[in-house]
Structure formats: structure tokens, C-alpha cells
Scaffold this motif. Sequence first.
Motif, PDB file in Angstrom:
ATOM      1  N   PHE A 203       0.858  -1.186   0.000  1.00  0.00           N
ATOM      2  CA  PHE A 203       0.000   0.000   0.000  1.00  0.00           C
ATOM      3  C   PHE A 203       0.893   1.235   0.000  1.00  0.00           C
ATOM      4  CE2 PHE A 203       0.788  -1.020   4.408  1.00  0.00           C
ATOM      5  CZ  PHE A 203       1.010   0.207   5.011  1.00  0.00           C
TER       6      PHE A 203
ATOM      7  N   CYS B  93       6.096   2.887  -0.693  1.00  0.00           N
ATOM      8  CA  CYS B  93       5.138   1.781  -0.572  1.00  0.00           C
ATOM      9  C   CYS B  93       5.492   0.936   0.643  1.00  0.00           C
ATOM     10  CB  CYS B  93       5.148   0.911  -1.819  1.00  0.00           C
ATOM     11  SG  CYS B  93       4.766   1.791  -3.359  1.00  0.00           S
TER      12      CYS B  93
ATOM     13  N   ARG C  34       1.741  -4.921   2.885  1.00  0.00           N
ATOM     14  CA  ARG C  34       0.522  -5.124   3.654  1.00  0.00           C
ATOM     15  C   ARG C  34       0.659  -6.416   4.467  1.00  0.00           C
ATOM     16  NH1 ARG C  34      -4.355  -2.921   2.740  1.00  0.00           N
ATOM     17  NH2 ARG C  34      -3.671  -2.289   0.659  1.00  0.00           N
TER      18      ARG C  34
END
Length: 907
Positions: free
Chosen positions: A364, A377, A380
Amino acid sequence: MRLEMLRWAGCCCWLGVCLSLLGGGGGSRADGCQGALCGGGGRDPSRHPCLGPRCSGRAGRLSRSFLHTATPLRGMQAPSAQHPAPLPASAPRSTGALSPELPAPATRGAAETCRVGDCAAPAPNSTSRDCKGIECKLPPRLRHKSRPGSRAQCAQSGEACPEPTLLREAERAAHSLAEDLAYPASELGVQLTCDLKPGENEVPSEDALILQLQLAKGQDKFVEILKSQQTVIVDLQQKLSEQQSALVNQQREILEQQRKMYEQMDLIKVQYGMLFNTMKQMSFQSLHEDIQHYFEALLQGLQNQVRNHLQKSYAVHKVEVDAQVIDVGESLLDCGLCKSDEFCNFQKTPSQCEKCTLCPAGFFQMSECSANTDRICQDRDECIESPNICGERVKCLNTPGGFRCLGIGEKDAALGLCGKEYFFNKEMQECQACLECEDGMVTFSCSAVTDTVCSAASENKLSESWAANIILPLAKSGTSQVYPGLNLKIKEKLRCEAISVEDNSLVFRQHGLLWTDFNFAVKHNCRNFLQLSLKLNNTEEESCELSGVRIEQPEGKYFQSTSLSSAAEVEPSQTLSLFLKSPNQFCNQSKDLNIYDLNTPLSLFWLSHDTGAVAMNAQMSTAMHYQTNYRPSFKVASVSDPYMISLSHDGRAIKFTETGVIKFVFHQALYSMGHTCVREGFYLVSYINRNGTNRELMNVYKSGVNYRDTSISASGATKINSGDLLSFEILSPAQCNVRYFGDSSGISMFSLIWIPSAVSAAISATVSVTGLPTGAVRNKLLDFTQISASEKQIQLVSSGQLAQKYFRFTARGVASIAFNLKLIHSCNILKITLNHLISDQMQPTTAGQQIGGQMPEGSMWTSVSLRSSFEVHNGTLVSISLDCVRGRINQIALEDGTSITILWISS
């Protein structure tokens, strides 16, 4: 040959010697002639007196003639045929004369001694004293040269002695014998001659004896030469045997080396497997280290950016700094104007604009991409977000971009354990997040065991496929008619850049070539027939029917199926629609039509002009009379390159200029009369004429009808060479009257696309004899046998559980399949399905489908055809399955009427 004749002459001379010895060899004879010239008939007897009975004339002389005679000596006359010289019967025979050894000369009596002074014989002691070698065994008159004593006596008499004529004649014989035996004449000793002409000359017995001796000597030397040559041959044979043994040993060594090589290859395979397992175990650790290094580098970059900003601001406020230094610093720290999806990377010298990082699946976004910083980034953690994602008793392990449920196998994951937007990666043995495609360019959606497949940019594509479903539009009223015709509603299934759907029609966005396949099944009560057509440009002024087929009237008893195909050259803003109509105005859309809902009945592929492909459309001439077998003649309607594709001189064949791969379809409308038509049906045969010889390409069967309109259709793909001709023939049974139609209404059309071999390939196969499905068949995969040459892009699987059932593609592109099946069955509905498989261990999906209803009454056979086009990748598998609903399959035809052709085009 000459040597053999000399041997034969020698034998004759030897016989003469024996006869001479028997006739006059006795030493006590009283009638011997004295003197060398005693027998001359024409000579003066007073000058050369002769004593004895032989001196009276030629008749009293002893004959020396025999089968082969030598040339007579000079000064002597051979006896004539009228006056032969008979051999005295009372002549005593000497035992020594018959011996094979050289006989001693006979001693003449005192009465036979020549009285002439110049011819007196030498003394016996002088003969033995002066001769040498073999000459001592010869009579004195035949010796090589005269002794000095006898020459002196001739000189004293005052008269010249006669020349030794025998020696001159003997020289010629010796030289001839030396030439045949390849020896010098000096080695043969005394020189003789013997003429080989039988019955003409005479040979003295002494000459024959010497000739026999020389022949024996030459024969011995010839035997020695042959023995030496035989020894050389034996040595050569021995050397050849040794060389053969050496070659056999070398072959054994080569086989041993090959065996060792195979063992080493097996060892390498085992080591590679161990290495691969080790890499899989270490991949998680290495990936974690890479991510850690990435964040460390990112943090270091942020620190450098802050430091650079501080240095820049300090340089601006410091007045004493030289302006030139400030300009250099700004050029090193400034990238200029970057695009919206780029950032300035200060870590590189000089700094430059780079694309912003896209967060991969399973990560994410923590911060947006700005002018000076990249997007950040974060992975997750599915195990924390969903604690029960693996169940209560199964431990969850977070991985970059996914998670792992410890102790869970592939079978459990295939049931959907990974959840939505995740798939099970069988190589990593873990659940991974599904890939998200840019701009929604999805080719294959994410499934339980496969990731999402995104399509590439359309501008780089040579070909593209597309598929859609078809439904019948809703009737406006209960009495809506099909007579004027209506467009079938197209429901888009996949997105395609070159094509879009607007108002139940396909709208083309790019230039190119188009191939369309449509499978249709209906049960209707409309009188006459139904006609299904493909229309280009759905307007009254510009529309034209590319092709069409007719569906006969079965009075609504069972479903009927047909396949419609066509090729065309398209341009942007042109439209394509499916048109259904009936010639009868009382055909009701809501009551008389029952369309079967097939899975993805409409499919097509689009080709760019960059492929070099050529499209052609032609229509058949109308037949004005009834006939049985029919060879259609063509009239070109459109062709994108007349140089590449043209008609033959009689218009009954299509001629190709260059080698390539073709995809063709031929529709022929007809009207038949007679019960024989129903029982035996029709055959549509296509031929390839290569170098003046016709070869059958494929054979399609169609059930016959009586007093009905119908159509027969054939489609396939094959490789052609330069100069080949493609032609067709319809075979109808005897006592069946048929009329064939061809006009501009779209029926009886021919379409073709030619594609270069560099970007295409095609194979053909038929249903295998082994494993034929019979009886109550449920989703039975058909086995195939390839009948065309192999292609590297398309292969029939030959080993494993999928052997002979699946075709594998080894390159990315577009595939187009045409399948024809001829059989006998009692099924209420016969279903054919084209299965699409991406991996060996996945559940196949349906790429195309076609059905067939009950067999027509009175027909011996029936047929079903399936055509479809779709996109393939490296490793894609396809198969054909058969399903019989409420009934059984009795027999499948193999020789004719059953075939499959597969076309591959590079993307």
C-alpha cells in the motif's frame, strides 16, 4: 588371346615332331637323302647329285604337313594338295621320339651322307666341342650359326653356302613370343616362328619343339607373377580387416561416451532440482534483505535531499559567494521541469527525472510521488489485518506481497482459501495478491490459482482477438415478425482497443483485416428457411452482406446448428452486425423462434496491415440447371492485393503467388429434391493443386433434405506454397436433383485471409481411432492424431495424462480453430465444447461451444461444426470435449467428415 594361339600352335608343332621322329628318325634307314638340297624338284640333278630312293622326285619325299604348319624355309617348296607326301607305313617308331623330353637327333646311315663337299657334315667331335646350352640338343643344320670348320669347307669349294633361312624365320616368332610374354627376345634362347593359320604352312618339328619349350618357360614366369599379385591381394584384405576392427572399436568407444554423457546429464538434472529447492527456501530471506536495503537507500536519499536543500539556502543568503559558483550548484541540484508522473532524483550525478515507483500487488502507498521524492510503498501484513485468514488452528506467515498458511496445500488453496483478490502461487507455495492492470486492460481475470493477465498496448500488436455473447432482442409486441429482418444483440465480454460495441453493432477503431466466426443454434417453425448473415456498414445505402447461411425448416422438431464465418478489410468508423431474416412474412419472432444460449458464440480476430496479410471475398455464379457433382466458379468481389491472390483461367480455383498460411471459408446455398438426398447427404471437398496434382485438403458432411432450402459450409486453415491452387467440389448422391444458388444477397460466398509464414502457423488433425467415445458420453475429451507437418508454435501433447487430448501453444498470439464432426447418435442434444487451459493443473474454461439436435429422420449420418478464435500464451492448452444429453453415441466417422484445423498468428 595371342598367347593361347601360340600354345595351340606349339602343340601342333610337337605333334609334327613326333610324326617326324616316327617317320624318319631311325638310324638304319637306307633311303635317306644325302645333302641339304636333295629334294628340290626343279633343281639340276647333275649339279647336286642325290643318292637314295628319296632323290627320285617330290612324291617320294616324306610329308611334314599337319594341322598347323609353319612358314616353309626359303629354298624349299611345301607339298601341294594334289601331291601330298604320305608317311611310309613301314617306318619304324622310336621309343625316344615319343618321350616328352627333348629327343636326341637320329644318326643317319652312311648311304644318306651328302657327297657334296660344301655340305659335308661336321665331325662329331666338333659338334660337341663348339655348341653351347640348348643348341647342343639341336641338329647341326638348325644351330644358330655355322662353325668355322664348315664355313671353311664351303669356302674351299668355291661356292657360296646357302643362308640359314630357318634362323631368320625363327627370329620373327621369337620376337612375337617375347611381346606376348613381356620378356626380351634375348631371354628366349633360339628364335623361332610359327604361323597360326591352319592348313596353309608347315612348321618343322624342331621349331615346334623349341616353341613348346619357350611357352613352358613363359607360362612359369606368368604363374609366378600371378602368385605375387595374389599375395598382394591377401595383404590388402588383411589390412582391410584390421581397419574394420578399428572402426568397430571406435564405434563402441563413442557409444560408451554417449552413455557417460547421459549419466552426467541425469546427475545435472538432480543437482538442478536440489539447487531450485534451495533457491525457493532462500528466496524469502533474500527478498527481505532486498526490501531492507531499499528502505535504507531511500532513507539515505532523504537525508541527502535535506542536506542539499540546506546547502542551497545557505548559498543564497551568503553575499560573499561568487555568482558563478551559485549557478553551478543550482545546475547540479536542479532537474528542470519533470512530467507529472516523474520526480527529480538527486542521488544521481547529475540529477535527472525518473518515473515514479508503482506499488506492487500486496503493498500500500504511504506517500505520494512529488517533484523531488518518489512514492513510498509499504507491505501489507495480511496476518495482522485478518487474524483468521488461515483459520483458527493454522498459523499465518506474512510474506512480501502476500501471506502463507503453514500446512496448507495446493488443493486447499484451489478451493478459495486465499480469499478475494488473492491467488495461490504454486511455485512459492503461498497466497499472493492479484495484479492490477493499468487502465483496466485485463485479458484474463485473477482466479484461485492464477494471477491477472494484462494486455499490452494496442499500437505494438500485430493481432488481437475479441469475443462476445449474442441474445435475441426483445419483441416489441407478440406479433413481431422476422420477415424484414432484425439485428442480433451483441453483449460485449472483453474490452478491445480496435473494436467497440454501439447500438448492437461492432464499430472498428483502426484499419486492418478482420476474421469473424459465429456459432448459432435455433429451433424454428418458420416456413421455407431462416437466413443468417454478416453485414458490413449497417445502413441502407452502404451496407453489404459479407456472407450468409440458410437454416432449413424442420417443423420445430429439434435444434439445428450452423456456423457462419467471413473475412473483410475494415476501416475506422465501419460497423459490423449480425442479421437474421426469413423470406416468409408470417414468421413470428416471439412464437416461432427458440434460440439456444451458447457460451461465447461470437469470436473474431483483427490483423494489422503490418503483418502483410491479404483479404479476399468472392461470390459464386448462379447455376441455372440441376446437376449432381458441382464445381463452383468464382467472381472476385474484393481483394486487398490482387498480385498476391488471383483466380485461375477458368475461375474455378484461387491461385497464390507466395508461400504462406491461409484461413478460408466457403458457404454454398442449395435446394435439393429426392429421398436419396435425405438418406446419403452431401459432401463439400476442398482440394490443393500442387505441381499439377490434386490433394484432398478436407471433407465436410451435411445432412440432406427433401424439397428444402439449405446450405453447406466448410472452413479451415492450411499452409500453401507459391503457385498452389485452392478449389472446391460438392458431391451429391445419385438420383438427387440439386440446384445451387449464388447471387449478391450474401449466400454462396467465399472468404479468405492470406498471412505470411513468418508470423503464422497451421496444423490439422483428425479424431484418433483409439479411445473413441461411444454410449452415454458425458464431457468426454476426444483424442486426436496429427496429419500435417509439425509446427514449433503448435504441438499435440504426446506424453502424460494430457497426451493426444490437448494442443499446446508455445508462443503468444491469437488462435483460430475450426472443428467438424460426423457421427451417428440418438442424443436429444449433442454438445461440443472448446476447453481453454492455461496450466496443467487448473480447471479448464470454456472458449467456445456448439450444439446439435436429434438426427433428421431418414438420414444415415449427421454433423456438427464449431469455430472460435481466442488469445493464447506460452503454455496455453486447448481440447475438445463431447457431451451427449439423453441418448448415446453410436459411431464417429474417421475417414471423412471429421477434422480439426488450428491457426496461430503472432501478436
